[in-house]
Design a protein around this motif. Structure first.
Motif, PDB file in Angstrom:
ATOM      1  N   SER A  81     -51.537 -28.337 -23.702  1.00  0.00           N
ATOM      2  CA  SER A  81     -51.065 -29.531 -24.399  1.00  0.00           C
ATOM      3  C   SER A  81     -51.109 -29.367 -25.910  1.00  0.00           C
ATOM      4  CB  SER A  81     -51.901 -30.743 -23.990  1.00  0.00           C
ATOM      5  OG  SER A  81     -53.278 -30.526 -24.211  1.00  0.00           O
ATOM      6  N   ASP A  82     -50.400 -30.254 -26.575  1.00  0.00           N
ATOM      7  CA  ASP A  82     -50.475 -30.374 -28.018  1.00  0.00           C
ATOM      8  C   ASP A  82     -50.766 -31.833 -28.340  1.00  0.00           C
ATOM      9  OD1 ASP A  82     -50.507 -29.677 -30.657  1.00  0.00           O
ATOM     10  OD2 ASP A  82     -48.403 -29.080 -30.776  1.00  0.00           O
ATOM     11  N   ILE A  83     -51.158 -32.112 -29.577  1.00  0.00           N
ATOM     12  CA  ILE A  83     -51.677 -33.438 -29.908  1.00  0.00           C
ATOM     13  C   ILE A  83     -50.939 -34.075 -31.080  1.00  0.00           C
ATOM     14  CG2 ILE A  83     -53.993 -32.962 -29.048  1.00  0.00           C
ATOM     15  CD1 ILE A  83     -54.841 -32.411 -31.943  1.00  0.00           C
ATOM     16  N   GLU A  84     -51.063 -35.382 -31.118  1.00  0.00           N
ATOM     17  CA  GLU A  84     -50.740 -36.168 -32.299  1.00  0.00           C
ATOM     18  C   GLU A  84     -52.004 -36.938 -32.673  1.00  0.00           C
ATOM     19  OE1 GLU A  84     -47.260 -38.609 -32.170  1.00  0.00           O
ATOM     20  OE2 GLU A  84     -46.080 -37.097 -31.110  1.00  0.00           O
ATOM     21  N   ALA A  85     -52.351 -36.923 -33.942  1.00  0.00           N
ATOM     22  CA  ALA A  85     -53.539 -37.643 -34.407  1.00  0.00           C
ATOM     23  C   ALA A  85     -53.178 -39.118 -34.576  1.00  0.00           C
ATOM     24  CB  ALA A  85     -54.033 -37.067 -35.718  1.00  0.00           C
ATOM     25  N   VAL A  86     -53.902 -39.969 -33.842  1.00  0.00           N
ATOM     26  CA  VAL A  86     -53.635 -41.408 -33.869  1.00  0.00           C
ATOM     27  C   VAL A  86     -54.880 -42.129 -34.372  1.00  0.00           C
ATOM     28  CG1 VAL A  86     -53.014 -43.422 -32.498  1.00  0.00           C
ATOM     29  CG2 VAL A  86     -52.020 -41.188 -31.954  1.00  0.00           C
ATOM     30  N   LYS A  87     -54.743 -42.829 -35.495  1.00  0.00           N
ATOM     31  CA  LYS A  87     -55.865 -43.585 -36.058  1.00  0.00           C
ATOM     32  C   LYS A  87     -56.087 -44.841 -35.233  1.00  0.00           C
ATOM     33  CE  LYS A  87     -57.549 -42.623 -39.577  1.00  0.00           C
ATOM     34  NZ  LYS A  87     -58.701 -41.753 -39.932  1.00  0.00           N
ATOM     35  N   GLN A  88     -57.335 -45.056 -34.813  1.00  0.00           N
ATOM     36  CA  GLN A  88     -57.667 -46.207 -33.993  1.00  0.00           C
ATOM     37  C   GLN A  88     -58.086 -47.400 -34.857  1.00  0.00           C
ATOM     38  OE1 GLN A  88     -58.199 -44.709 -29.879  1.00  0.00           O
ATOM     39  NE2 GLN A  88     -60.297 -44.695 -30.639  1.00  0.00           N
ATOM     40  N   ALA A  89     -58.118 -48.582 -34.227  1.00  0.00           N
ATOM     41  CA  ALA A  89     -58.437 -49.813 -34.958  1.00  0.00           C
ATOM     42  C   ALA A  89     -59.835 -49.765 -35.557  1.00  0.00           C
ATOM     43  CB  ALA A  89     -58.297 -51.016 -34.029  1.00  0.00           C
TER      44      ALA A  89
ATOM     45  N   TYR B 299     -57.043 -38.054 -30.761  1.00  0.00           N
ATOM     46  CA  TYR B 299     -56.043 -36.996 -30.712  1.00  0.00           C
ATOM     47  C   TYR B 299     -55.325 -37.085 -29.364  1.00  0.00           C
ATOM     48  CZ  TYR B 299     -58.481 -35.405 -34.823  1.00  0.00           C
ATOM     49  OH  TYR B 299     -59.043 -35.345 -36.080  1.00  0.00           O
ATOM     50  N   LYS B 300     -54.180 -37.738 -29.374  1.00  0.00           N
ATOM     51  CA  LYS B 300     -53.487 -38.046 -28.129  1.00  0.00           C
ATOM     52  C   LYS B 300     -52.485 -36.952 -27.756  1.00  0.00           C
ATOM     53  CE  LYS B 300     -52.772 -42.193 -26.829  1.00  0.00           C
ATOM     54  NZ  LYS B 300     -52.317 -43.580 -26.585  1.00  0.00           N
ATOM     55  N   ARG B 301     -52.480 -36.651 -26.491  1.00  0.00           N
ATOM     56  CA  ARG B 301     -51.509 -35.703 -25.942  1.00  0.00           C
ATOM     57  C   ARG B 301     -50.257 -36.506 -25.581  1.00  0.00           C
ATOM     58  NH1 ARG B 301     -56.669 -34.006 -26.999  1.00  0.00           N
ATOM     59  NH2 ARG B 301     -56.915 -31.798 -26.519  1.00  0.00           N
ATOM     60  N   THR B 302     -49.397 -36.726 -26.527  1.00  0.00           N
ATOM     61  CA  THR B 302     -48.228 -37.567 -26.317  1.00  0.00           C
ATOM     62  C   THR B 302     -47.129 -36.813 -25.574  1.00  0.00           C
ATOM     63  OG1 THR B 302     -47.252 -36.927 -28.430  1.00  0.00           O
ATOM     64  CG2 THR B 302     -48.708 -38.849 -28.431  1.00  0.00           C
ATOM     65  N   TYR B 303     -46.189 -37.573 -25.034  1.00  0.00           N
ATOM     66  CA  TYR B 303     -45.059 -36.962 -24.331  1.00  0.00           C
ATOM     67  C   TYR B 303     -44.303 -36.003 -25.244  1.00  0.00           C
ATOM     68  CZ  TYR B 303     -40.428 -36.396 -22.329  1.00  0.00           C
ATOM     69  OH  TYR B 303     -39.261 -35.854 -21.858  1.00  0.00           O
TER      70      TYR B 303
END
Length: 387
Positions: A66-74, A80-84
């Motif tokens: 997988s690869d990731i996108e860094a998503v800042k949480q509330a 680090y989400k493994r997005t589609y």
């Protein structure tokens, strides 16, 4: 654990089904008649240098592609989400890597590909994604189109979460800013479990919350795994699993893989191979000898930064401290104890499987149990589920 939820008869039934899958020519062959004991890694990565595959002596491994996108949480933390979008590109890249080296890799599309790899002196690779975020656009309503797309591209193992929860499941590090949480499977998550069972894809509860892991074990009609983790009764940490989870996974006929991240293996100031063996011994005692597996969760060579530092744990652990302290401030279980190391130096090595095998021999584990721990148990599960 309540007997009404986890019936030992269920464990024996599912393990029996797995044993039937092992009646292939090589899997049923006694250990002494094989080229070597099966070595299977529960989680690793495709290496940049393909020569590392042969050097590792692995017959098979589950590869996080997988690869990731860094998503800042509330709450200010980063997930680090493994997005589609990230993962559909990364699985194409992984396919190209495997296809470029047909003399080294055997694509793992069914569990029987382990036999083919052994017969041809190759290494079977089973693609995994560490988080169902990659199919968050899916449900029964669209017939799991994204999941099927990933399956067609070779995905065979799907982890439900990575540290933090998603629309399907709870994560081990979910918190409300002042304490950790223990979220269950959602209704969408229940649908996902059924879809994965139907598609003969292996479910991985690594990084899941305790309740999500228990829910998954109860709902799945096939063996599940925790491909990489550690024992909470040894290190009391949210990222480590309590005995009830180990037992629940074993009751599905699945396996629990112990990994190389030493700050979750022991509280001792200097981590040793004995600490790793102690983890395997505990899983065996709680879940049975059929439930034990071994994982890396670092590159095949080992933790590359620590290798650059000549396995100087005092220096290497510094890269984890900011993250560690951010979760300590939120009272997530275990982060109040400062980490002092990252790797077991002797096992932060390309030849770790041979070293673990030798350590188990010195610890007087039976040869048949070493067969199971080093790869036989994972082979059984893969051949039972991935058909």
């Amino acid at each position: 654990m309540p007997g009404s939820l986890y019936d030992p008869k269920r464990r024996h039934l599912l393990q029996g089904l797995g044993a039937c899958a092992l009646l292939s020519p090589f899997a049923s062959m006694p250990a002494w008649a094989r080229r070597q004991r099966l070595y299977i890694d529960g989680l690793c990565f495709l290496p940049e240098d393909v020569n590392d595959v042969k050097a590792s002596k692995l017959n098979a491994f589950i590869a996080d592609i997988s690869d990731i996108e860094a998503v800042k949480q509330a709450d200010g933390t980063t997930n680090y989400k493994r997005t589609y979008n990230a993962c559909i590109k990364s699985i194409a890249k992984a396919n190209a890597t495997v296809d470029a080296h047909p003399d080294v890799y055997q694509r793992g599309l069914t569990g029987l590909d382990i036999d083919k790899a052994v017969a041809q002196d190759k290494t079977a690779v089973f693609f995994q994604i560490q988080g169902a975020d990659c199919v968050e656009g899916d449900s029964n309503a669209n017939n799991w189109q994204q999941l099927e797309e990933f399956r067609q591209q070779g995905l065979r193992v799907l982890q439900l979460t990575h540290h933090y929860g998603n629309e399907f499941a709870g994560g081990a590090l979910d918190n409300d800013g002042s304490q950790g949480l223990d979220k269950p499977l959602t209704e969408q998550g229940r649908e996902l479990i059924a879809a994965l069972n139907q598609k003969n894809m292996l479910i991985d509860v690594s990084h899941s919350s305790v309740q999500t892991a228990l829910d998954t074990a109860r709902l799945s009609n096939k063996p599940i795994v925790q491909s990489h983790g550690a024992v909470r009764s040894i290190v009391n940490h949210a990222r480590c699993s309590p005995d009830e989870v180990i037992r629940a996974i074993a009751d599905t006929g699945g396996v629990f893989g112990v990994f190389m991240m030493s700050f979750w293996l022991t509280n001792n100031p200097v981590p040793t191979v004995d600490d790793f063996v102690r983890q395997l011994e505990h899983v065996s005692r709680v879940g049975g000898v059929e439930s034990v597996a071994i994982a890396n969760d670092y590159p095949l060579r080992g933790h590359l930064k620590l290798l650059e530092l000549e396995n100087d744990n005092a220096l290497g652990v510094k890269q984890y401290l900011d993250w560690w302290h951010s979760l300590r401030a939120k009272n997530v279980l275990g982060f109040d104890v400062e980490p002092r190391h990252v790797v077991i130096p002797e096992l932060n090595h390309i030849d770790r499987m041979s070293r673990i095998d030798d350590a188990l021999r010195k610890a007087r584990f039976k040869s048949s149990d070493r067969d199971r721990f080093m790869g036989g148990n994972l082979a059984r599960v893969l051949q039972s589920v991935v058909v």
